[in-house]
Design a protein around this motif. Structure first.
Motif, mmCIF file in Angstrom:
data_model
loop_
_atom_site.group_PDB
_atom_site.id
_atom_site.type_symbol
_atom_site.label_atom_id
_atom_site.label_comp_id
_atom_site.label_asym_id
_atom_site.label_seq_id
_atom_site.Cartn_x
_atom_site.Cartn_y
_atom_site.Cartn_z
ATOM 1 N N HIS A 155 63.337 2.718 29.800
ATOM 2 C CA HIS A 155 63.122 3.502 28.544
ATOM 3 C C HIS A 155 63.475 3.060 27.251
ATOM 4 O O HIS A 155 63.362 3.631 26.180
ATOM 5 N N SER A 156 63.872 1.895 27.284
ATOM 6 C CA SER A 156 64.193 1.012 25.967
ATOM 7 C C SER A 156 62.902 0.506 25.553
ATOM 8 O O SER A 156 62.048 -0.148 26.225
ATOM 9 N N GLU A 157 62.793 0.323 24.220
ATOM 10 C CA GLU A 157 61.691 -0.333 23.586
ATOM 11 C C GLU A 157 62.152 -1.620 22.884
ATOM 12 O O GLU A 157 61.545 -2.252 22.067
ATOM 13 N N VAL A 158 63.325 -2.348 23.479
ATOM 14 C CA VAL A 158 63.804 -3.621 22.961
ATOM 15 C C VAL A 158 62.775 -4.593 23.249
ATOM 16 O O VAL A 158 62.100 -4.736 24.196
ATOM 17 N N LYS A 159 62.899 -5.587 22.403
ATOM 18 C CA LYS A 159 61.789 -6.722 22.509
ATOM 19 C C LYS A 159 62.434 -7.906 21.779
ATOM 20 O O LYS A 159 63.632 -8.015 21.209
ATOM 21 N N ASP A 160 61.800 -9.261 21.961
ATOM 22 C CA ASP A 160 62.291 -10.359 21.340
ATOM 23 C C ASP A 160 62.891 -10.084 19.692
ATOM 24 O O ASP A 160 61.842 -9.673 19.135
ATOM 25 N N GLY A 161 63.940 -10.563 19.517
ATOM 26 C CA GLY A 161 64.422 -10.135 18.070
ATOM 27 C C GLY A 161 65.103 -9.011 17.898
ATOM 28 O O GLY A 161 65.752 -8.830 16.807
ATOM 29 N N SER A 162 64.948 -7.801 18.719
ATOM 30 C CA SER A 162 65.705 -6.661 18.690
ATOM 31 C C SER A 162 67.287 -6.821 18.236
ATOM 32 O O SER A 162 67.846 -7.490 19.230
ATOM 33 N N PRO A 163 67.644 -5.986 17.557
ATOM 34 C CA PRO A 163 69.218 -6.051 17.207
ATOM 35 C C PRO A 163 69.857 -5.252 18.593
ATOM 36 O O PRO A 163 69.151 -4.163 18.890
ATOM 37 N N LEU A 164 71.226 -5.348 18.855
ATOM 38 C CA LEU A 164 71.633 -4.442 19.845
ATOM 39 C C LEU A 164 72.980 -3.879 19.343
ATOM 40 O O LEU A 164 73.562 -4.704 18.398
ATOM 41 N N LYS A 165 73.592 -2.992 20.110
ATOM 42 C CA LYS A 165 75.054 -2.480 19.634
ATOM 43 C C LYS A 165 75.482 -2.596 20.958
ATOM 44 O O LYS A 165 75.071 -2.983 22.056
ATOM 45 N N TYR A 166 77.105 -2.553 20.775
ATOM 46 C CA TYR A 166 77.898 -2.616 21.660
ATOM 47 C C TYR A 166 78.947 -1.698 21.648
ATOM 48 O O TYR A 166 79.337 -1.405 20.646
ATOM 49 N N GLU A 167 79.767 -1.310 22.603
ATOM 50 C CA GLU A 167 80.897 -0.469 22.815
ATOM 51 C C GLU A 167 81.972 -1.146 23.731
ATOM 52 O O GLU A 167 81.740 -1.456 24.807
ATOM 53 N N LEU A 168 83.052 -0.986 23.257
ATOM 54 C CA LEU A 168 84.194 -1.525 24.262
ATOM 55 C C LEU A 168 84.519 -0.241 25.086
ATOM 56 O O LEU A 168 84.841 0.612 24.528
ATOM 57 N N GLU A 169 84.833 -0.925 26.440
ATOM 58 C CA GLU A 169 85.335 0.232 27.165
ATOM 59 C C GLU A 169 86.727 -0.213 27.793
ATOM 60 O O GLU A 169 86.711 -0.633 29.036
ATOM 61 N N ARG A 170 87.699 0.119 26.863
ATOM 62 C CA ARG A 170 89.050 -0.374 27.271
ATOM 63 C C ARG A 170 89.588 0.151 28.669
ATOM 64 O O ARG A 170 90.308 -0.276 29.255
ATOM 65 N N GLN A 171 89.097 1.394 29.135
ATOM 66 C CA GLN A 171 89.746 1.985 30.065
ATOM 67 C C GLN A 171 88.945 1.607 31.470
ATOM 68 O O GLN A 171 89.079 2.587 32.785
ATOM 69 N N SER A 172 87.967 1.006 31.284
ATOM 70 C CA SER A 172 87.317 0.631 32.675
ATOM 71 C C SER A 172 87.994 0.126 33.844
ATOM 72 O O SER A 172 88.977 -0.684 33.831
ATOM 73 N N SER A 173 87.563 0.618 34.856
ATOM 74 C CA SER A 173 88.443 0.387 36.241
ATOM 75 C C SER A 173 87.955 -0.892 37.027
ATOM 76 O O SER A 173 88.388 -1.361 37.837
ATOM 77 N N GLY A 231 88.895 -17.528 11.306
ATOM 78 C CA GLY A 231 89.220 -16.905 10.064
ATOM 79 C C GLY A 231 88.500 -15.470 9.576
ATOM 80 O O GLY A 231 88.813 -14.925 8.743
ATOM 81 N N SER A 232 87.393 -15.357 10.196
ATOM 82 C CA SER A 232 86.385 -14.348 9.946
ATOM 83 C C SER A 232 86.597 -13.288 11.151
ATOM 84 O O SER A 232 86.643 -13.509 12.262
ATOM 85 N N HIS A 233 86.942 -11.902 10.630
ATOM 86 C CA HIS A 233 87.110 -10.424 11.594
ATOM 87 C C HIS A 233 87.961 -10.785 12.923
ATOM 88 O O HIS A 233 87.749 -10.796 13.819
ATOM 89 N N GLU A 234 89.202 -11.575 12.405
ATOM 90 C CA GLU A 234 89.978 -11.833 13.494
ATOM 91 C C GLU A 234 90.664 -10.633 14.322
ATOM 92 O O GLU A 234 91.129 -10.671 15.495
ATOM 93 N N VAL A 235 90.767 -9.456 13.470
ATOM 94 C CA VAL A 235 91.188 -8.330 14.236
ATOM 95 C C VAL A 235 90.104 -7.155 14.362
ATOM 96 O O VAL A 235 89.466 -6.927 13.168
ATOM 97 N N LEU A 236 89.790 -6.888 15.370
ATOM 98 C CA LEU A 236 88.821 -5.976 15.763
ATOM 99 C C LEU A 236 89.257 -4.402 16.153
ATOM 100 O O LEU A 236 89.926 -4.320 16.801
ATOM 101 N N LEU A 237 89.105 -3.693 15.118
ATOM 102 C CA LEU A 237 89.577 -2.373 15.000
ATOM 103 C C LEU A 237 88.659 -1.310 15.757
ATOM 104 O O LEU A 237 88.907 -0.440 16.473
ATOM 105 N N PRO A 238 87.103 -1.281 15.490
ATOM 106 C CA PRO A 238 86.544 -0.252 15.937
ATOM 107 C C PRO A 238 86.199 -0.254 17.604
ATOM 108 O O PRO A 238 86.077 -1.419 17.901
ATOM 109 N N GLN A 239 86.108 0.792 18.202
ATOM 110 C CA GLN A 239 85.684 0.849 19.360
ATOM 111 C C GLN A 239 84.294 0.377 19.703
ATOM 112 O O GLN A 239 83.731 -0.047 20.881
ATOM 113 N N SER A 240 83.170 0.610 18.773
ATOM 114 C CA SER A 240 82.043 0.351 18.837
ATOM 115 C C SER A 240 81.218 -0.115 17.575
ATOM 116 O O SER A 240 81.914 -0.111 16.717
ATOM 117 N N LYS A 241 80.090 -0.812 18.066
ATOM 118 C CA LYS A 241 79.283 -1.310 16.634
ATOM 119 C C LYS A 241 77.877 -1.118 17.157
ATOM 120 O O LYS A 241 77.486 -1.037 18.074
#
Length: 241
Positions: A155-173, A231-241
Motif C-alpha cells: 500500500h506504500s508508494e515509496v520509491k528510490d530516494g523517498s524520505p522515511l519516518k521512524y518511531e521508537l517502540e521502547r515498550q516492545s516485548s 556532538g550533534s543531536h546527542e540527546v534524543l528526546l522525541p519518540q518519533s520523527k
C-alpha cells in the motif's frame, strides 16, 4: 582475544558486531554471539547463551569451526568471520561494494567490510549486525528493513530516494531498542534490524530509501541511515520523527 590494527578499528563506525542466525527467509533473527571491538585493537568473540538456547529450539548447534564445547580462540573466530567478506580482487568487487557505499580506499580493512555488508552470504542464514556509533564526521550506513513482509509495503508508494519516518517502540516485548519504520503517509514498512537500531536511541538519524526491489517470492527495501557527527543531536528526546 586477538589483536587488530588500531587504525582499522578507528575506521569502523561500530563498536560491536552482533552475530545473528535465523531458520530461514522471513524468520526472526536470533542474536547468538557478539564480536567486541576495543579502541586499543583487541577483538574478542563470545556466544550469547540466551540466544543460543532460543536457536537450539530450531535446530541450531554452532557456527562452523567454533563448537560450543571448546574455548573460543579469538584469532580463529575472526579469521572464520572475515572469510565472509567479498574478495576485493574480483573484477566486479568495486561495483558490488559501491552499493553499500564502500569505496576502494576501504578495501584493505576487512573488518570494516564485514560490518558494512553485514557479512551476508547466499549459502547460510548468518548475519553480522553492527552496533553503530558516532564518528568525527557524519556518515551513511545502508541496510534493509526487517519484517517487511508483515506490513504495508503493497500500500506504500515509496520509491528510490523517498524520505522515511521512524518511531521508537521502547515498550516492545521483542527488542528494547525497537524502531518502527514508516513512509510519509504513515504506513508501517517494518523495523530497523537489531543492533543497528540502538543508534536511534542515542542520536537523531535521517532515513531514506535507496532501493526498492521485488521478486516473485520476496520484497526488500534498502535504506540509507545518515548518522550525525559526534556532538550533534546527542540527546534524543522525541519518540518519533
Amino acid at each position: 582475544m586477538c589483536h587488530y590494527p588500531k587504525e582499522y578499528i578507528a575506521q569502523c563506525p561500530f563498536s560491536q558486531l552482533l552475530l545473528t542466525w535465523r531458520l530461514g527467509p522471513g524468520k526472526r533473527r536470533i542474536h547468538i554471539g557478539t564480536l567486541e571491538l576495543a579502541p586499543e585493537g583487541d577483538i574478542s568473540f563470545s556466544y550469547n547463551c540466551e540466544g543460543l538456547e532460543q536457536a537450539k529450539e530450531y535446530g541450531f548447534s554452532h557456527y562452523t569451526g567454533l563448537p560450543l564445547e571448546e574455548p573460543i580462540d579469538g584469532a580463529r573466530a575472526l579469521e572464520l568471520f572475515l572469510r565472509r567478506v567479498i574478495n576485493t580482487k574480483r573484477n566486479d568487487a568495486a561495483r558490488l561494494l559501491s552499493f553499500w557505499g564502500i569505496t576502494e580506499e576501504m578495501f584493505s580493512n576487512k573488518l570494516y567490510l564485514l560490518g558494512a555488508t553485514s557479512g551476508r552470504m547466499h549459502s547460510d542464514e548468518f548475519e553480522f549486525l553492527p552496533v553503530l556509533r558516532q564518528m568525527d564526521k557524519p556518515y551513511n550506513f545502508i541496510t534493509d528493513i526487517a519484517g517487511i513482509k508483515y506490513y504495508d509495503l503493497e500500500h506504500s508508494e515509496v520509491k528510490d530516494g523517498s524520505p522515511l519516518k521512524y518511531e521508537l517502540e521502547r515498550q516492545s516485548s521483542y527488542d528494547k531498542y525497537a524502531v518502527k519504520v514508516m513512509d510519509e503517509q504513515g504506513h508501517t514498512l517494518g523495523y530497523i534490524k537489531q543492533g543497528i537500531n540502538r543508534i536511534f536511541y542515542q542520536v537523531d538519524p535521517n532515513l531514506s530509501v535507496i532501493k526498492r526491489s521485488s521478486s516473485y517470492s520476496t520484497s526488500k527495501v534498502y535504506i540509507q541511515i545518515t548518522v550525525p557527527a559526534k556532538g550533534s543531536h546527542e540527546v534524543l528526546l522525541p519518540q518519533s520523527k
